[in-house]
Structures are given as structure tokens and as C-alpha cells.
Design a protein around this motif. Sequence first.
Motif, mmCIF file in Angstrom:
data_model
loop_
_atom_site.group_PDB
_atom_site.id
_atom_site.type_symbol
_atom_site.label_atom_id
_atom_site.label_comp_id
_atom_site.label_asym_id
_atom_site.label_seq_id
_atom_site.Cartn_x
_atom_site.Cartn_y
_atom_site.Cartn_z
ATOM 1 N N GLY A 193 0.744 -1.131 -0.060
ATOM 2 C CA GLY A 193 0.045 0.201 0.084
ATOM 3 C C GLY A 193 0.854 1.380 -0.149
ATOM 4 N N LEU A 194 2.012 1.165 -0.050
ATOM 5 C CA LEU A 194 3.277 2.164 0.170
ATOM 6 C C LEU A 194 3.330 2.606 -1.356
ATOM 7 N N HIS A 195 3.204 1.910 -2.312
ATOM 8 C CA HIS A 195 3.421 2.103 -3.793
ATOM 9 C C HIS A 195 4.573 2.644 -4.064
ATOM 10 N N ARG A 196 5.697 2.066 -3.403
ATOM 11 C CA ARG A 196 6.960 2.414 -3.943
ATOM 12 C C ARG A 196 7.643 1.536 -4.778
ATOM 13 N N THR A 197 7.643 0.141 -4.216
ATOM 14 C CA THR A 197 7.770 -0.878 -5.198
ATOM 15 C C THR A 197 6.769 -2.052 -4.859
ATOM 16 N N GLY A 198 6.606 -3.181 -5.718
ATOM 17 C CA GLY A 198 5.631 -4.065 -5.253
ATOM 18 C C GLY A 198 4.470 -4.111 -6.465
ATOM 19 N N ILE A 199 3.884 -5.263 -6.581
ATOM 20 C CA ILE A 199 2.600 -5.277 -7.514
ATOM 21 C C ILE A 199 1.334 -5.456 -6.461
ATOM 22 N N ALA A 200 0.203 -4.995 -6.949
ATOM 23 C CA ALA A 200 -1.068 -4.972 -6.071
ATOM 24 C C ALA A 200 -1.376 -6.428 -5.786
ATOM 25 N N PRO A 201 -2.168 -6.790 -4.604
ATOM 26 C CA PRO A 201 -2.522 -7.758 -4.420
ATOM 27 C C PRO A 201 -3.670 -8.354 -5.093
ATOM 28 N N GLY A 202 -3.956 -9.482 -4.753
ATOM 29 C CA GLY A 202 -5.314 -10.017 -5.835
ATOM 30 C C GLY A 202 -4.710 -10.619 -7.005
ATOM 31 N N GLU A 203 -5.666 -10.255 -8.151
ATOM 32 C CA GLU A 203 -5.305 -10.932 -9.289
ATOM 33 C C GLU A 203 -3.806 -10.588 -9.914
ATOM 34 N N PRO A 204 -3.392 -9.206 -9.940
ATOM 35 C CA PRO A 204 -2.197 -8.861 -10.373
ATOM 36 C C PRO A 204 -1.006 -9.660 -9.913
#
Lengths: 379, 379
Positions: free
Chosen positions: B151-162
Amino acid sequence: MSGRFVNEALVGIAGSRAKLATPALVIDLDAFERNIAKMADHVRRNGMSIRPHAKTHKCVEIAKLQIAAGAVGQCCAKLGEAEAMGAGGIESLIITSPVVTQQGIARAMALNAKVSDLMLTVDNPENATALAAAAKASGKPLKVLVDLDPGLHRTGIAPGEPVLALAKQIHADDNLVLRGLQCYAGHVMHIEEFAERREASLVAMKLLGETRDAFKAAGLPTDIISGGGTGSFDIDPEAHVLTELQGGSYAFMDKQYNDVKAPNGGAAPFETSLFVQMSVVSNNTAGLATTDAGFKAFSTDAEPPVLLSGAPEGAKYFFFGDEQGGIALPGGGKLPLGASLTAITPHCDPTVNLYDAYHVVRGDTLVAIWPIEARGKSA
Amino acid sequence: MSGRFVNEALVGIAGSRAKLATPALVIDLDAFERNIAKMADHVRRNGMSIRPHAKTHKCVEIAKLQIAAGAVGQCCAKLGEAEAMGAGGIESLIITSPVVTQQGIARAMALNAKVSDLMLTVDNPENATALAAAAKASGKPLKVLVDLDPGLHRTGIAPGEPVLALAKQIHADDNLVLRGLQCYAGHVMHIEEFAERREASLVAMKLLGETRDAFKAAGLPTDIISGGGTGSFDIDPEAHVLTELQGGSYAFMDKQYNDVKAPNGGAAPFETSLFVQMSVVSNNTAGLATTDAGFKAFSTDAEPPVLLSGAPEGAKYFFFGDEQGGIALPGGGKLPLGASLTAITPHCDPTVNLYDAYHVVRGDTLVAIWPIEARGKSA
């Protein structure tokens, strides 16, 4: 990885700038050379010299280029910086901060034995006594400047009786060679309005001029009167006090100095030649890109870096932690993974101090890598 | 100057700490060793591992000490850091930021050929495709973790389907070996109140736990679930999600982490073991001393350093420019020239990144100098 630097294999390859491993500290050589030439011309026209401050660039190659353009030597903020410059063959050096510890004084004597024209700055009679004893033991007299406090109270001795008494003590000592005065009004350099900056600078120059006159009246040497900086380079000459200017940032410029206004609010007198190049490493959120340049890639003592290229109009850099920067993109935009962005540094000196080398470019081509030999030499 | 470091001749000499050329980065070895042991014990009791973050210490010797105490390897923020750790013989490494550029991917493959257990983190299908192609060309499969955005949106992919789609893409590729997940809630670590920090940490852990469960349901590997930090080390275990903790600062602590409150407002869970030692270089003004440690000796992204010793009660450090610090002394006091002061760093990671070496002390004696091999390796 071949060689000492990660980008070494790219030197001389057309278009290589876009392929640099990032974050990378980049010098635009054309702008840099124009800055060096402009300052050299400025001091020549004003009958002064420039002794650029190596605390900005920390690089032997740059010191040599400045000297080739007429600079009389280099200033160094710290002993370690002076050792690095001395090792690189730079012979005329002023260490602009006091050297007071036992180990520091021993190192200064070793450096004095090695280079022909080392000068220390002294603001304290006790320190002068210690330096004289060490110089005596070393068998080579030590050149010194007396450091005058322009009212900032960071270093320097008070004007009037204190500065004269210290100068007389030094001049009377066979182991010390008094060369003149140093006075650096660090609090003046970043005053943004020209008229206000001029007034404050000239207050310091007046104090320094009076001190120089008192030195002359007392028969004390005033061969070198060293001071001033990039913020006062076009003000100090009118006071006719300095024999040499200590500017450093003029070679690179940065956000802070770009905000310092020229006379009549004109453009900055020097071009920005120093940049940090970074790359987008994550882009999963609309309106946001994450780059590989954070607290460890830019100094954080001033405002954030200013985006120059690689991002749409209106995009803004923000610090996103130690390792990353955020790019806030207008209208929910997106930047591709690996996209290259360039930013103007917030404050050049402490930003340079984060990097091991400059990536020197002409246009889009990496033409050289210059090691930053004195990086981290704060002791 | 004998040897590689300016203070090398002082190693092993009783009382040598007071004689260090300053500014110097100092580790109190007793406190440091207790921190390492306490964290090792903590993760053992909770059935987890620790994979300390080398972005804090950037030092092979420290990585080895952590691994000797049970750590499963190291995290590295950047490729250059991982190359330095690999060159130092550290075999199990997670690079916690995406590696996306062409040159970066080529370097990652070279490192993968050299160390036995390199893992990259991936947050983008396009990047996964590029890594797979490079791994195929290199002839050795590449291990990866999927980076989940907390939820910080720095790195990482969104939870769920992505995140599931990305994991399936990786798992289906013969050139990539999916090892599990990474999730680092960097925005949580410095929340000062324990209850608030606990709540925010557990939100991230819940998201990560749900993602792990979805991985398991889809037959995707979840051998490694890596995340957390010094601010959540005593919160994350209760979620039973992480297999390994990524803390780095716990070994040193700093002003920022000392302000993060333990449960029931108790003392910081780890001891401060990292300091900057500095010296008074000018003292001509009543109530003020100038030290040799400024913007180039302390990171400036957090509050100023906290004086620990060498100054009277009530004295306060303030930044006095690039090269110097000011000490405001109560009651118009004075400190002698050369006096030694010690301060707690504002923020350990970017402060460490300013120095070439640690000065390791037991009590008042310098017992070792540890090079900071990955200093400045931000690319």
C-alpha cells in the motif's frame, strides 16, 4: 564488471549516456568548461586570482583543469582532502578549517614535507603554538593564514586586537611563515536577493579590508587575502580586498545557487553542469514512478532535486526513502520501466560526496570517468 | 599516513579511541554484539529466520558476523551492494529492489553465475519476461521472489489478481525459479506509538498472509516469505506469515529508531551501538564550539544528531554547514580545542553511506577497522 567503475566499458561509445548504471553523477563537459573559463576570465579582468574550493569537487582531474585555466591552487576543507590533492600532484593548497588535534598536526607536517606550498589557517594562539612546535620538530617552516571571523562565529578569530595579536605571534615565530588572511562569509553566499547579498558581503569585506590595513600598518605580511565564494564572486572585487577568490560551486551549480539572484534579477551567472541521472524501477501505480535515487543519491540538506529531463512537464521528484525517489506524474501518467531521468542536484557539495566518480559526458556520449579521490575525506 | 585507513596505526593500542582522526564512524562492539545476539534469539524463539539488510551496514565483516549468529544470508537494496557482498563470500542474497535496466540485468546474471543463492524481487510482468530471457541466455535459472505492494506504492505489485498472475507467469517459466514473496511496509517502521505501529504492521501482514494462502491454493511456491524490519520485529511474528525478517537498523540503532516506542512505552529494544566521534576545531565565541562534523558526516534526512558525551548537560548539536557542526553550550560555556564529542546518528543507513570504514571499539580501545565495501554502491 570490468575495471574499477561499473560504467567503464561505456566510455567513448556514442549514445552511451542513456545506458549508464544509475544513479550516476554526471558532468556536462561543455557547460563545465564554460563555467571554468568564465570564472578564470572574471578574476583576470578584476586583477584577482581564483583558488577553487576542492570541497566541492574533491577530484584531482578537476583541480588540474582549474589550474590549467589559471587557478593558483586549491582550497581544501579538511586535511584528508588536502592529502588527496597532494597525492594527485597539486602543490599549492590552503586548508580552510583549523587543524588542531595531535594526529591532525602530525599529518599536516607530513603533508608539508611533501608539497611545496601548503598553507594552514589558524584562528587560535594555542593552536599557533602547537603548529610552531610541530613545524620546528619537522625541520620545515609551516605557512599559515590567519582566519578572520566575519561574524558567523563558525571559525575565525575576532577582528581588532585578537586578530592582530595572533598575527604578531605567528610572524614572530621562526617556524611559522605568515602569508596573510582568510575570511569566509559562509552566511552570505545563499542570500537570494542581490542587493541584500551585496550589502552583507561588503560588510565582511570592509572588516577584512580594515584588518588587512592594520596588518600593513604593523608590518605584517598581506600577500594572500583569500575568501569569498560563488555567491559573492561578482560583489567582492569592488571592495578591492581579496587577492584570491575561494569559489567552488561555480563549476557545477545546483538548485540552491540557481535560486541566488543575479543583479537586476537576471539569470544565474554560471550554467548547471552537474546532474544525477536515475532510472525508473517500478511503475505499478497510476501517476507515480519510482526511481533508483533516494537519500543515498542526493544530499538532503536543501530542497529536493529538480527534474530536468525524462519526465513530462509538471512532474515532481520527491524523496521516497534511502534508496528510491518518487516521481509524481501529472494526470495519472506513467513512465516506462528503465526510463532515464535527469535532475539538478539540491546542493552540489554534499551530493558529490556520495559518489565515487563523475560520469563526464559530451552531449549523449560518456567521454570519461573521473574518480572523486577525496570523497568522504572529512577527517 | 600508513596503510589504507588514516587511523590504522591506532588499532589495538589501549585508550586509542580518544585519538581517532575525526569525524569517525564508531561501533561499540559490546553493544553491537548484544544486538546481534538478541535478534538471533528473538527469531529463533519465534520459529523464523533473520536475513539482515546490508543496506544498513554495507560491510562484509558485519554480514559474516550476522550469519555466524544464525542469519540465513543478507538482503541488499541494490545490485552494487549485492556484488560487494558476493565478492566478500556471502552466498545467499535477496536484492530487494527491482533490477530493470539492460545493464543491470546483465550484471545480475554475472552475479547469479558467481553466488549460489541469489534472489531477485520482481513486481512487473515485463521485467519477469526480460529476466527470464537473460537467465535463459546465461544458462542458469534465476531465483525470484514476487514483491507485493503493502500500500506504500514504492515497489511491489498490487494484491489479488495482479500478484497471482505475475507469480503464475514466473512459475511457468523454466528459466525462473519462484521462491515466494517479499513485502516491505516501509511506511510502518517509524510510527512512534506501539499500538498504532502494530495495527499498521498487521494490516500489511494480513494482506501478505492472504496472498501466501492464494499462492498455496494455486500450487505456487511459498518457501520464502521475506519482509518486516526493525520497527516491526516484535509485531510481525504474531501474524505467522514471514519466514524471515529483513531488519537492518537493529544492529546499530539511531535517533529515529530510538524514538520508536516499545510496547507499554518501554525502552528501545536494542542498544545504540553506532556513533560519530568528532572534535572541537574552533572555540572563539562564548557559548559555542565548532566541531569537524557537518552535512558530510551525518545524514540530514532526519533530525540533527544527539550529543551523547563530551559536552556538558544541555549542550545541543546544530548543523553548521557542509564541514562543521556547532555545539550550543549552556551558560556561555567553552570546550577546549581538540575536545572529543560523541553523537548518536540521526538515521544510521545514510550516515554509514558517508564513511569508508567503521572504527570498532571495546571500551576506549580501537580494536579493528572494518571497511564499508558497499558504501556508495547505489547503482
